[in-house]
Design a protein around this motif. Structure first.
Motif, mmCIF file in Angstrom:
data_model
loop_
_atom_site.group_PDB
_atom_site.id
_atom_site.type_symbol
_atom_site.label_atom_id
_atom_site.label_comp_id
_atom_site.label_asym_id
_atom_site.label_seq_id
_atom_site.Cartn_x
_atom_site.Cartn_y
_atom_site.Cartn_z
ATOM 1 N N ARG A 79 0.839 -1.210 0.000
ATOM 2 C CA ARG A 79 0.000 0.000 0.000
ATOM 3 C C ARG A 79 0.873 1.260 0.000
ATOM 4 O O ARG A 79 0.588 2.218 -0.712
ATOM 5 N N GLN A 80 1.958 1.233 0.775
ATOM 6 C CA GLN A 80 2.866 2.382 0.808
ATOM 7 C C GLN A 80 3.494 2.634 -0.559
ATOM 8 O O GLN A 80 3.803 3.769 -0.902
ATOM 9 N N PHE A 81 3.682 1.569 -1.341
ATOM 10 C CA PHE A 81 4.271 1.715 -2.670
ATOM 11 C C PHE A 81 3.218 1.969 -3.750
ATOM 12 O O PHE A 81 3.507 1.924 -4.933
ATOM 13 N N GLY A 82 1.979 2.217 -3.332
ATOM 14 C CA GLY A 82 0.960 2.623 -4.284
ATOM 15 C C GLY A 82 0.102 1.510 -4.867
ATOM 16 O O GLY A 82 -0.666 1.737 -5.794
ATOM 17 N N PHE A 83 0.206 0.305 -4.341
ATOM 18 C CA PHE A 83 -0.636 -0.789 -4.818
ATOM 19 C C PHE A 83 -2.057 -0.600 -4.286
ATOM 20 O O PHE A 83 -2.257 -0.081 -3.200
ATOM 21 N N ILE A 84 -3.038 -1.021 -5.090
ATOM 22 C CA ILE A 84 -4.450 -0.873 -4.754
ATOM 23 C C ILE A 84 -5.090 -2.251 -4.695
ATOM 24 O O ILE A 84 -4.885 -3.074 -5.590
ATOM 25 N N GLU A 85 -5.870 -2.493 -3.659
ATOM 26 C CA GLU A 85 -6.563 -3.771 -3.533
ATOM 27 C C GLU A 85 -7.690 -3.833 -4.559
ATOM 28 O O GLU A 85 -8.463 -2.896 -4.697
ATOM 29 N N PHE A 86 -7.773 -4.952 -5.315
ATOM 30 C CA PHE A 86 -8.849 -5.085 -6.285
ATOM 31 C C PHE A 86 -9.654 -6.364 -6.118
ATOM 32 O O PHE A 86 -10.655 -6.564 -6.798
ATOM 33 N N GLY A 87 -9.257 -7.207 -5.215
ATOM 34 C CA GLY A 87 -10.012 -8.429 -5.021
ATOM 35 C C GLY A 87 -9.732 -9.059 -3.670
ATOM 36 O O GLY A 87 -8.675 -8.880 -3.083
ATOM 37 N N ARG A 88 -10.742 -9.775 -3.200
ATOM 38 C CA ARG A 88 -10.615 -10.452 -1.915
ATOM 39 C C ARG A 88 -11.430 -11.736 -1.971
ATOM 40 O O ARG A 88 -12.595 -11.731 -2.351
ATOM 41 N N LEU A 89 -10.802 -12.824 -1.610
ATOM 42 C CA LEU A 89 -11.490 -14.098 -1.509
ATOM 43 C C LEU A 89 -11.501 -14.475 -0.027
ATOM 44 O O LEU A 89 -10.471 -14.868 0.531
ATOM 45 N N PRO A 90 -12.652 -14.311 0.640
ATOM 46 C CA PRO A 90 -12.709 -14.628 2.069
ATOM 47 C C PRO A 90 -12.291 -16.080 2.332
ATOM 48 O O PRO A 90 -12.711 -16.993 1.626
ATOM 49 N N LYS A 91 -11.424 -16.223 3.311
ATOM 50 C CA LYS A 91 -10.938 -17.548 3.730
ATOM 51 C C LYS A 91 -10.375 -18.338 2.546
ATOM 52 O O LYS A 91 -10.580 -19.530 2.411
ATOM 53 N N GLY A 92 -9.603 -17.652 1.705
ATOM 54 C CA GLY A 92 -9.072 -18.252 0.485
ATOM 55 C C GLY A 92 -7.719 -18.918 0.614
ATOM 56 O O GLY A 92 -7.258 -19.570 -0.317
ATOM 57 N N ILE A 93 -7.055 -18.766 1.755
ATOM 58 C CA ILE A 93 -5.732 -19.360 1.948
ATOM 59 C C ILE A 93 -5.678 -20.027 3.313
ATOM 60 O O ILE A 93 -6.089 -19.443 4.318
ATOM 61 N N LEU A 94 -5.147 -21.242 3.341
ATOM 62 C CA LEU A 94 -4.950 -21.937 4.611
ATOM 63 C C LEU A 94 -3.586 -21.544 5.155
ATOM 64 O O LEU A 94 -2.563 -21.754 4.516
ATOM 65 N N HIS A 95 -3.560 -20.924 6.321
ATOM 66 C CA HIS A 95 -2.323 -20.478 6.953
ATOM 67 C C HIS A 95 -2.337 -20.891 8.415
ATOM 68 O O HIS A 95 -3.219 -20.497 9.180
ATOM 69 N N LYS A 96 -1.358 -21.705 8.794
ATOM 70 C CA LYS A 96 -1.246 -22.187 10.177
ATOM 71 C C LYS A 96 -2.560 -22.805 10.654
ATOM 72 O O LYS A 96 -3.094 -22.454 11.697
ATOM 73 N N ASN A 97 -3.104 -23.682 9.830
ATOM 74 C CA ASN A 97 -4.341 -24.413 10.131
ATOM 75 C C ASN A 97 -5.561 -23.513 10.311
ATOM 76 O O ASN A 97 -6.530 -23.890 10.969
ATOM 77 N N GLN A 98 -5.522 -22.322 9.727
ATOM 78 C CA GLN A 98 -6.653 -21.407 9.802
ATOM 79 C C GLN A 98 -6.806 -20.736 8.436
ATOM 80 O O GLN A 98 -5.826 -20.353 7.806
ATOM 81 N N TYR A 99 -8.048 -20.626 7.971
ATOM 82 C CA TYR A 99 -8.276 -19.964 6.694
ATOM 83 C C TYR A 99 -8.308 -18.449 6.882
ATOM 84 O O TYR A 99 -8.966 -17.941 7.783
ATOM 85 N N VAL A 100 -7.544 -17.747 6.029
ATOM 86 C CA VAL A 100 -7.494 -16.286 6.051
ATOM 87 C C VAL A 100 -7.841 -15.769 4.659
ATOM 88 O O VAL A 100 -7.777 -16.503 3.676
ATOM 89 N N ASP A 101 -8.194 -14.496 4.574
ATOM 90 C CA ASP A 101 -8.569 -13.908 3.292
ATOM 91 C C ASP A 101 -7.389 -13.874 2.327
ATOM 92 O O ASP A 101 -6.254 -13.622 2.730
ATOM 93 N N ARG A 102 -7.696 -14.099 1.051
ATOM 94 C CA ARG A 102 -6.708 -13.941 -0.009
ATOM 95 C C ARG A 102 -6.993 -12.592 -0.663
ATOM 96 O O ARG A 102 -8.111 -12.334 -1.098
ATOM 97 N N LEU A 103 -5.981 -11.732 -0.703
ATOM 98 C CA LEU A 103 -6.133 -10.394 -1.265
ATOM 99 C C LEU A 103 -5.357 -10.293 -2.566
ATOM 100 O O LEU A 103 -4.296 -10.889 -2.710
ATOM 101 N N GLU A 104 -5.876 -9.517 -3.501
ATOM 102 C CA GLU A 104 -5.160 -9.253 -4.741
ATOM 103 C C GLU A 104 -5.015 -7.749 -4.877
ATOM 104 O O GLU A 104 -5.956 -6.992 -4.624
ATOM 105 N N MET A 105 -3.801 -7.320 -5.248
ATOM 106 C CA MET A 105 -3.495 -5.897 -5.369
ATOM 107 C C MET A 105 -2.802 -5.661 -6.699
ATOM 108 O O MET A 105 -2.190 -6.565 -7.260
ATOM 109 N N TYR A 106 -2.900 -4.432 -7.192
ATOM 110 C CA TYR A 106 -2.226 -4.106 -8.443
ATOM 111 C C TYR A 106 -1.633 -2.714 -8.378
ATOM 112 O O TYR A 106 -1.989 -1.877 -7.557
ATOM 113 N N LYS A 107 -0.711 -2.481 -9.315
ATOM 114 C CA LYS A 107 -0.163 -1.145 -9.533
ATOM 115 C C LYS A 107 0.235 -1.075 -10.992
ATOM 116 O O LYS A 107 1.009 -1.893 -11.467
ATOM 117 N N ASN A 108 -0.318 -0.127 -11.715
ATOM 118 C CA ASN A 108 0.044 0.050 -13.120
ATOM 119 C C ASN A 108 1.360 0.816 -13.152
ATOM 120 O O ASN A 108 1.408 1.987 -12.799
#
Length: 142
Positions: free
Chosen positions: A110-139
């Motif tokens: 975010r500090q480098f200017g990336f913008i969030e454009f997508g979120r998949l709730p509970k899209g990644i398994l991390h340490k036996n817990q599902y967390v949101d998967r975020l997608e960001m972009y910067k042109n």
């Protein structure tokens, strides 16, 4: 861009000597080992748990070096005492997949200017817990 060309050589804020440079084909083993190590840790990377073969990493690096030569991408490697400590791929429309709003990576992008454009709730398994998967972009062509 010349393969292996040094972009920065100097000291970090903590006076640690680092070198930032473009990769070479010889870096394939270092990159493969780095991904294997990261993949085994419970980190927030999407590659977690996957193990590439040498031929797969060689093809990836060969293809990426071609993109760099064509000015379609950038890959920088950061070394501390000849050990790879960071690597980053950048393409014209840079998209990043992150897994937690609270993560250091999310705030850094975010500090480098990336913008969030997508979120998949509970899209990644991390340490036996599902967390949101975020997608960001910067042109980066602007």
């Amino acid at each position: 861009m010349k393969t292996g060309q040094i972009i920065y050589q100097g000291l970090t804020k903590k006076n640690k000597p680092v070198v930032v440079r473009y990769p070479t084909r010889k870096n394939v083993i270092i990159l493969l080992d780095s991904m294997k190590t990261l993949s085994k840790k419970q980190s927030y990377i999407l590659f977690q748990g996957k193990q590439l073969k040498l031929k797969e990493e060689q093809k990836y690096l060969k293809d990426f070096l071609k993109k760099i030569k064509e000015n379609k991408a950038v890959k920088l490697l950061t070394f501390y005492k000849d050990k790879l400590v960071a690597g980053e791929d950048i393409t014209p429309l840079e998209a990043k997949k992150l897994s937690d709003l609270k993560s250091v990576a999310y705030n850094l992008y975010r500090q480098f200017g990336f913008i969030e454009f997508g979120r998949l709730p509970k899209g990644i398994l991390h340490k036996n817990q599902y967390v949101d998967r975020l997608e960001m972009y910067k042109n980066i062509e602007d």
